[in-house]
Design a protein around this motif. Structure first.
Motif, PDB file in Angstrom:
ATOM      1  N   ARG A 168       0.821  -1.212   0.000  1.00  0.00           N
ATOM      2  CA  ARG A 168       0.000   0.000   0.000  1.00  0.00           C
ATOM      3  C   ARG A 168       0.857   1.265   0.000  1.00  0.00           C
ATOM      4  NH1 ARG A 168      -5.365  -1.443   1.451  1.00  0.00           N
ATOM      5  NH2 ARG A 168      -5.474  -3.696   1.832  1.00  0.00           N
ATOM      6  N   ASP A 169       0.233   2.324  -0.493  1.00  0.00           N
ATOM      7  CA  ASP A 169       0.940   3.594  -0.477  1.00  0.00           C
ATOM      8  C   ASP A 169       0.807   4.245   0.899  1.00  0.00           C
ATOM      9  OD1 ASP A 169      -1.554   4.844  -0.323  1.00  0.00           O
ATOM     10  OD2 ASP A 169      -1.594   5.389  -2.442  1.00  0.00           O
ATOM     11  N   ALA A 170       1.341   5.439   1.032  1.00  0.00           N
ATOM     12  CA  ALA A 170       1.378   6.103   2.333  1.00  0.00           C
ATOM     13  C   ALA A 170      -0.012   6.421   2.865  1.00  0.00           C
ATOM     14  CB  ALA A 170       2.197   7.391   2.230  1.00  0.00           C
ATOM     15  N   ASP A 171      -1.006   6.465   1.975  1.00  0.00           N
ATOM     16  CA  ASP A 171      -2.385   6.740   2.377  1.00  0.00           C
ATOM     17  C   ASP A 171      -3.175   5.468   2.652  1.00  0.00           C
ATOM     18  OD1 ASP A 171      -2.014   9.502   2.078  1.00  0.00           O
ATOM     19  OD2 ASP A 171      -2.385   9.354  -0.079  1.00  0.00           O
ATOM     20  N   GLY A 172      -2.517   4.313   2.500  1.00  0.00           N
ATOM     21  CA  GLY A 172      -3.198   3.048   2.740  1.00  0.00           C
ATOM     22  C   GLY A 172      -3.913   2.483   1.535  1.00  0.00           C
ATOM     23  N   THR A 173      -3.743   3.102   0.365  1.00  0.00           N
ATOM     24  CA  THR A 173      -4.385   2.616  -0.862  1.00  0.00           C
ATOM     25  C   THR A 173      -3.526   1.528  -1.506  1.00  0.00           C
ATOM     26  OG1 THR A 173      -5.336   4.813  -1.235  1.00  0.00           O
ATOM     27  CG2 THR A 173      -5.272   3.292  -3.122  1.00  0.00           C
ATOM     28  N   HIS A 193      16.344   4.259   1.481  1.00  0.00           N
ATOM     29  CA  HIS A 193      14.932   3.896   1.339  1.00  0.00           C
ATOM     30  C   HIS A 193      14.720   3.167   0.011  1.00  0.00           C
ATOM     31  CE1 HIS A 193      13.762   6.236   4.829  1.00  0.00           C
ATOM     32  NE2 HIS A 193      14.432   7.279   4.347  1.00  0.00           N
ATOM     33  N   MET A 194      13.895   2.123   0.049  1.00  0.00           N
ATOM     34  CA  MET A 194      13.592   1.385  -1.160  1.00  0.00           C
ATOM     35  C   MET A 194      12.759   2.233  -2.126  1.00  0.00           C
ATOM     36  SD  MET A 194      14.758  -1.734  -1.380  1.00  0.00           S
ATOM     37  CE  MET A 194      15.417  -3.081  -0.372  1.00  0.00           C
ATOM     38  N   ASP A 195      13.091   2.139  -3.427  1.00  0.00           N
ATOM     39  CA  ASP A 195      12.289   2.768  -4.469  1.00  0.00           C
ATOM     40  C   ASP A 195      11.581   1.661  -5.249  1.00  0.00           C
ATOM     41  OD1 ASP A 195      13.337   5.620  -4.226  1.00  0.00           O
ATOM     42  OD2 ASP A 195      15.192   4.504  -4.573  1.00  0.00           O
ATOM     43  N   LEU A 196      10.300   1.870  -5.543  1.00  0.00           N
ATOM     44  CA  LEU A 196       9.504   0.911  -6.290  1.00  0.00           C
ATOM     45  C   LEU A 196       9.208   1.487  -7.659  1.00  0.00           C
ATOM     46  CD1 LEU A 196       7.689  -1.645  -6.549  1.00  0.00           C
ATOM     47  CD2 LEU A 196       5.872  -0.323  -5.438  1.00  0.00           C
ATOM     48  N   PHE A 197       9.568   0.736  -8.701  1.00  0.00           N
ATOM     49  CA  PHE A 197       9.363   1.176 -10.080  1.00  0.00           C
ATOM     50  C   PHE A 197       8.406   0.211 -10.762  1.00  0.00           C
ATOM     51  CE2 PHE A 197      13.486   2.666  -8.695  1.00  0.00           C
ATOM     52  CZ  PHE A 197      13.507   3.991  -9.109  1.00  0.00           C
ATOM     53  N   ILE A 198       7.341   0.765 -11.330  1.00  0.00           N
ATOM     54  CA  ILE A 198       6.312  -0.044 -11.975  1.00  0.00           C
ATOM     55  C   ILE A 198       6.176   0.409 -13.423  1.00  0.00           C
ATOM     56  CG2 ILE A 198       3.890  -0.723 -11.961  1.00  0.00           C
ATOM     57  CD1 ILE A 198       3.837  -0.127  -8.981  1.00  0.00           C
ATOM     58  N   GLY A 199       6.488  -0.493 -14.353  1.00  0.00           N
ATOM     59  CA  GLY A 199       6.311  -0.181 -15.763  1.00  0.00           C
ATOM     60  C   GLY A 199       4.841  -0.198 -16.136  1.00  0.00           C
ATOM     61  N   ARG A 200       4.469   0.697 -17.025  1.00  0.00           N
ATOM     62  CA  ARG A 200       3.092   0.768 -17.502  1.00  0.00           C
ATOM     63  C   ARG A 200       3.033   0.359 -18.980  1.00  0.00           C
ATOM     64  NH1 ARG A 200       0.834   0.492 -12.644  1.00  0.00           N
ATOM     65  NH2 ARG A 200       1.176   2.333 -11.351  1.00  0.00           N
ATOM     66  N   GLU A 209       8.412   5.810  -3.459  1.00  0.00           N
ATOM     67  CA  GLU A 209       9.547   5.735  -2.557  1.00  0.00           C
ATOM     68  C   GLU A 209       9.063   5.353  -1.172  1.00  0.00           C
ATOM     69  OE1 GLU A 209      13.576   8.190  -1.875  1.00  0.00           O
ATOM     70  OE2 GLU A 209      11.763   9.320  -1.440  1.00  0.00           O
ATOM     71  N   SER A 210       9.804   4.480  -0.497  1.00  0.00           N
ATOM     72  CA  SER A 210       9.431   4.031   0.839  1.00  0.00           C
ATOM     73  C   SER A 210       9.503   5.193   1.824  1.00  0.00           C
ATOM     74  CB  SER A 210      10.354   2.907   1.299  1.00  0.00           C
ATOM     75  OG  SER A 210      10.119   2.596   2.655  1.00  0.00           O
ATOM     76  N   VAL A 211       8.508   5.239   2.693  1.00  0.00           N
ATOM     77  CA  VAL A 211       8.514   6.235   3.762  1.00  0.00           C
ATOM     78  C   VAL A 211       8.683   5.546   5.113  1.00  0.00           C
ATOM     79  CG1 VAL A 211       7.170   7.929   2.494  1.00  0.00           C
ATOM     80  CG2 VAL A 211       5.980   6.177   3.845  1.00  0.00           C
ATOM     81  N   GLY A 212       9.197   4.327   5.082  1.00  0.00           N
ATOM     82  CA  GLY A 212       9.443   3.600   6.313  1.00  0.00           C
ATOM     83  C   GLY A 212       8.384   2.548   6.572  1.00  0.00           C
ATOM     84  N   MET A 213       8.487   1.914   7.735  1.00  0.00           N
ATOM     85  CA  MET A 213       7.599   0.824   8.088  1.00  0.00           C
ATOM     86  C   MET A 213       6.321   1.339   8.746  1.00  0.00           C
ATOM     87  SD  MET A 213       8.992  -2.026   7.164  1.00  0.00           S
ATOM     88  CE  MET A 213      10.602  -2.615   6.626  1.00  0.00           C
ATOM     89  N   GLY A 214       5.199   0.669   8.420  1.00  0.00           N
ATOM     90  CA  GLY A 214       3.945   0.962   9.082  1.00  0.00           C
ATOM     91  C   GLY A 214       3.867   0.226  10.407  1.00  0.00           C
ATOM     92  N   ARG A 220       5.637   1.180   3.740  1.00  0.00           N
ATOM     93  CA  ARG A 220       4.661   1.976   3.006  1.00  0.00           C
ATOM     94  C   ARG A 220       5.411   2.835   1.990  1.00  0.00           C
ATOM     95  NH1 ARG A 220      -0.490   2.337   5.429  1.00  0.00           N
ATOM     96  NH2 ARG A 220      -0.877   0.297   6.371  1.00  0.00           N
ATOM     97  N   PHE A 221       4.732   3.129   0.875  1.00  0.00           N
ATOM     98  CA  PHE A 221       5.395   3.819  -0.222  1.00  0.00           C
ATOM     99  C   PHE A 221       4.639   5.085  -0.603  1.00  0.00           C
ATOM    100  CE2 PHE A 221       7.075  -0.406  -0.456  1.00  0.00           C
ATOM    101  CZ  PHE A 221       8.366  -0.240  -0.913  1.00  0.00           C
ATOM    102  N   ARG A 222       5.408   6.148  -0.786  1.00  0.00           N
ATOM    103  CA  ARG A 222       4.844   7.430  -1.223  1.00  0.00           C
ATOM    104  C   ARG A 222       4.924   7.521  -2.746  1.00  0.00           C
ATOM    105  NH1 ARG A 222       7.355  12.160  -2.638  1.00  0.00           N
ATOM    106  NH2 ARG A 222       9.376  11.287  -1.987  1.00  0.00           N
ATOM    107  N   PHE A 223       3.805   7.851  -3.360  1.00  0.00           N
ATOM    108  CA  PHE A 223       3.802   8.076  -4.808  1.00  0.00           C
ATOM    109  C   PHE A 223       4.663   9.294  -5.139  1.00  0.00           C
ATOM    110  CE2 PHE A 223       1.919  10.563  -8.305  1.00  0.00           C
ATOM    111  CZ  PHE A 223       2.135   9.680  -9.361  1.00  0.00           C
ATOM    112  N   VAL A 224       5.567   9.127  -6.119  1.00  0.00           N
ATOM    113  CA  VAL A 224       6.447  10.225  -6.520  1.00  0.00           C
ATOM    114  C   VAL A 224       6.010  10.808  -7.852  1.00  0.00           C
ATOM    115  CG1 VAL A 224       8.823  10.915  -7.043  1.00  0.00           C
ATOM    116  CG2 VAL A 224       8.374   9.233  -5.230  1.00  0.00           C
ATOM    117  N   GLU A 225       5.921   9.969  -8.888  1.00  0.00           N
ATOM    118  CA  GLU A 225       5.524  10.476 -10.204  1.00  0.00           C
ATOM    119  C   GLU A 225       5.148   9.323 -11.127  1.00  0.00           C
ATOM    120  OE1 GLU A 225       8.803  12.252 -12.384  1.00  0.00           O
ATOM    121  OE2 GLU A 225      10.209  11.294 -11.002  1.00  0.00           O
TER     122      GLU A 225
END
Length: 615
Positions: A168-173, A193-200, A209-214, A220-225
Motif C-alpha cells: 500500500r501507499d502512504a495513504d493506505g491505498t 529507502h527502497m524505491d519501487l518502479f512499476i512499468g506501464r 519511494e518508501s517512507v518507512g515501516m507501518g 509503506r510507499f509514497r507516490f512520486v511520479e
C-alpha cells in the motif's frame, strides 16, 4: 572466467531427487487383487539416466521438463555465501535450484517445481524488503496488485508467510501494478529507502519511494511520479507500447545503477544509462540496444536479471525470453540466455539455454517404443510447432544405446512424418508384417496412417493416408492403439481438444486394420480440455486401465473393473503426481524391473520422469 565449465553452458547443474508420491482424489479403494500396495508411488527424478545430444554431450538435467517463459531470480536463500537460482515458468509457481557449488564455481541442484507452495501470480521479486537480513518476496496479488511474502524464518532456513495481501501507499491505498509487467524495487538514489518502479503499458514508469515501516512492520510507499525521468519506451519497429520488464544494475561500472528494459514490442533489450550518480541519478539518455555493439534479438518481451554469478566483481546477465510480438513460438526452446561480462560494458553471449534438458519447444508428447528392434525402448518427443520452422512440427528421436535394464539415450535427429502441426504418434503392427506402424494424431481432426517401409529393425516411416481416420468434431487428436476386447487386433482411442474421448473398434483383419467409430463421446468422460489417453495395467489384475492427461486437471485414473474381453472403466481419481499443464502421460518399464515407470510431456516442451516405487 576460465575457471567456469563451458563444455555445454556457462553453468553446471547437478541433481537431487524429490519424492512426488502418488495417491487418489477419488473415493475408490484399492482392488483386493493388488499386491504391494495401490496405487503405486511415483518418485520424480530429473536425471535418472544419461541423455546426450548429437555430439555426445550430456544434457544438464534431461527430465526437468523444459522451459518456455523463464523468469529468473538469484538470491542466497540459505545464507551459505553463494547465489541460489529460482525460475518462474508458469503462473503461481517457482522452481528452486540450490547452489551446491561455490561462489566462484556455481553448481545448481534442482530441488522443487513448487517452492514452498507459494502462489506468486504472474511475477515475483526476491529481496530483503524489511532490512532484517533475509530474503522476502514481492509478487503479483491477483489481479494486478502487489503481495508481500515476509520471511519469518531465518537467513539459513527461509519460511515465507503472507504479510500483506497488497502493498500500500502512504495513504493506505493498494498499489496497482499491471499484472503483465514485471516491476523492480531497490534503493536507486542511495538514501537508505527502497524505491519501487512499476512499468506501464504506455511505456512509462511510475515511481514510489518508501517512507518507512507501518505499524504492521510492512513498508509503506509514497507516490512520486507517473512519468519518471520522462522515460517512454516505444517499440522500435512497430511504434507501440506493450507489456514490459525491467531491472537495474551497474552496467558500465561507474558506481550507479543503469536500467535494462524488455518490452513486448521490442525484439531486443534496451539500456537506459544513468548519467548521474548514485545519490543523484539521471536517466535522460536515449535507450541503446544491448549488448552494445552486438545487440540481442529474440521474439521479444525479454526479462533480464543481473547477478555476479562467478564472484569476479562484475555483473553478469541472465535473460528469459517470454515471447512478444515477434513470433513467440520461435523462442519456446532457446529462451534462457546467459551473458558473461568480459570487460567494461562488454558482454559475451555464452548460451541461449542456460538449463539444457530435453526440450522440443512446447506441448510435448513422449513415446517409448522399440523402433530399431534391439529389444530396448527408444524415445520419441514431438512438439506443437517447430520453433525453427513454423510451418510444421517435428519428432525428436532418441535412440536407447544402453540396455533393457540400464538405458542410455542419444539424440539421433528430428523427423517430419506428416508435415503438419501437433504430430502425436501411437504404434502397433497394423498390417501383420511383424514390424511397427503408426497412427499419427495432428492439430486438426485428422489421424494419419504411417507404415514402416523398412524392417522390424529399422523404422522408416512412409505416409500412407494423411486422413485415414477423422474426428466427427473437434481437433488436437491424441490417439492410442490398444486391444480393448482381447481379440488379437488393435483398437483405437483418441482424446481431443474438448476433453472427450473417441473410440474406434478394429473390424479389419490382422493384415489390414479398419477402424469403425463406436462413440465420439466414449464413456461420457470429459476432462475439461485436451484429453491425452494412455492404457496401462496399474493395478496388476491383467487388464488395461485408462490414464488420462489433461490441460489443467493433471493425470486422471480410470480402473478397468471388467475383464480383458469386456472392459468396464470406473473413475478412481487424480494421481498425486505434480505435472505440467497439457500433461501427456506414457508408461514404460524402462529399467526392466517389472513395473511401469512414468514419462510425461507437457506445455513447456520437455519430459518429466517418475520411477515406479521408492528408490
Amino acid at each position: 572466467m576460465a575457471h567456469m565449465n563451458r563444455t555445454f553452458s556457462a553453468i553446471t547443474f547437478v541433481f537431487a531427487l524429490v519424492l512426488a508420491g502418488c495417491g487418489s482424489a477419488g473415493s475408490s479403494t484399492a482392488p483386493d487383487s493388488v499386491g504391494g500396495g495401490f496405487p503405486p508411488v511415483f518418485e520424480r527424478d530429473v536425471a535418472p539416466f544419461s541423455v546426450r545430444d548429437e555430439e555426445g554431450k550430456p544434457y544438464d538435467m534431461p527430465f526437468r521438463g523444459g522451459l518456455n517463459v523463464p523468469r529468473a531470480q538469484f538470491t542466497d536463500i540459505d545464507a551459505d555465501g553463494d547465489f541460489d537460482l529460482f525460475i518462474q515458468e508458469s503462473a503461481g509457481q517457482i522452481i528452486h535450484f540450490e547452489n551446491t557449488g561455490t561462489p566462484t564455481e556455481p553448481e545448481f541442484s534442482w530441488r522443487s517445481d513448487e517452492y514452498q507452495g507459494l502462489d506468486v501470480g504472474e511475477w515475483y521479486r526476491m529481496l530483503d524488503i524489511d532490512g532484517d537480513g533475509d530474503t522476502d518476496i514481492l509478487s503479483e496479488e491477483r489481479f494486478s496488485y502487489v503481495r508481500l511474502y515476509r520471511n519469518e524464518g531465518t537467513p539459513e532456513r527461509a519460511q515465507f508467510e503472507v504479510a500483506m495481501d497488497s502493498l500500500r501507499d502512504a495513504d493506505g491505498t493498494p498499489i496497482f501494478a499491471d499484472r503483465q509487467n514485471i516491476p523492480h524495487i531497490m534503493d536507486l538514489d542511495c538514501d537508505g529507502h527502497m524505491d519501487l518502479f512499476i512499468g506501464r503499458v504506455t511505456g512509462t514508469i511510475t515511481r514510489y519511494e518508501s517512507v518507512g515501516m507501518g505499524a504492521d512492520n510492512v513498508p509503506r510507499f509514497r507516490f512520486v511520479e507517473d512519468r519518471w525521468e520522462g522515460i517512454e519506451i516505444v517499440g522500435e519497429n512497430v511504434s507501440l507500447h506493450g507489456a514490459n520488464t525491467m531491472t537495474f544494475g551497474d552496467i558500465d561500472g561507474d558506481g550507479d545503477s543503469d536500467l535494462l528494459w524488455g518490452d513486448f514490442f521490442e525484439a531486443g533489450l534496451l539500456l537506459v544509462r544513468n548519467q548521474g550518480s548514485c545519490s543523484a541519478p539521471s536517466f535522460r539518455s536515449e535507450p541503446q540496444n544491448f549488448p552494445l555493439g552486438d545487440p540481442v534479438t529474440t521474439s521479444g518481451y525479454n526479462a533480464p536479471v543481473l547477478v555476479d554469478i562467478d564472484a569476479d566483481g562484475d555483473q553478469d546477465i541472465f535473460m528469459g525470453v517470454l515471447g512478444g510480438a515477434f513470433n513467440p513460438n520461435a523462442s519456446t526452446r532457446e529462451n534462457f540466455y546467459f551473458f558473461e561480462q568480459t570487460g567494461s560494458e562488454s558482454f559475451e553471449l555464452l548460451t541461449t539455454r542456460a538449463i539444457r534438458d530435453i526440450d522440443s519447444g512446447s506441448e510435448s508428447v513422449v513415446r517409448l517404443v522399440d523402433l530399431d528392434g534391439d529389444s530396448d525402448l527408444d524415445m520419441l518427443v514431438s512438439n506443437k510447432i517447430e520453433p525453427a520452422n513454423s510451418r510444421t512440427s517435428l519428432i525428436f528421436r532418441y535412440e536407447n544405446v544402453g540396455t533393457t535394464t540400464s538405458p542410455e539415450f542419444r539424440f539421433r535427429g528430428t523427423e517430419d512424418w506428416v508435415e503438419t502441426y501437433h504430430q502425436n504418434p501411437t504404434f502397433g503392427d497394423l498390417d501383420g508384417d511383424g514390424d511397427l506402424d503408426a497412427m499419427v494424431g495432428t492439430w486438426n481432426r485428422d489421424i494419419a496412417l504411417v507404415t514402416n517401409s523398412g524392417s522390424a529393425g529399422s523404422f522408416e516411416p512412409e505416409l500412407i493416408d494423411a486422413k485415414a481416420v477423422q474426428l466427427t468434431r473437434g481437433q488436437n487428436t491424441a490417439p492410442v492403439l490398444v486391444d480393448l476386447d482381447a481379440d488379437g487386433d488393435l483398437d483405437m482411442v483418441a482424446g481431443e481438444a474438448s476433453g472427450v474421448l473417441n473410440f474406434w473398434r478394429n473390424v479389419g483383419t490382422p493384415t489390414r486394420a479398419e477402424f469403425e467409430l463406436v462413440s465420439d463421446s466414449w464413456l461420457d468422460i470429459d476432462v475439461g480440455r485436451r484429453a491425452f489417453p494412455t492404457f496401462v495395467d496399474l493395478d496388476g489384475d491383467g487388464d488395461q486401465d485408462l490414464v488420462l492427461g489433461s490441460e489443467l486437471e493433471g493425470l486422471l485414473l480410470f480402473l478397468n473393473t471388467g475383464t480383458p474381453e469386456v472392459p468396464k472403466f470406473e473413475a478412481f481419481g487424480r494421481l498425486n503426481v505434480p505435472v505440467q499443464g497439457l500433461s501427456a502421460p506414457e508408461f514404460a518399464d524402462i529399467d526392466g524391473d517389472g513395473d511401469m515407470d512414468l514419462f510425461v510431456g507437457g506445455v513447456s516442451g520437455g519430459v518429466q520422469f517418475y520411477w515406479n516405487g521408492m528408490r
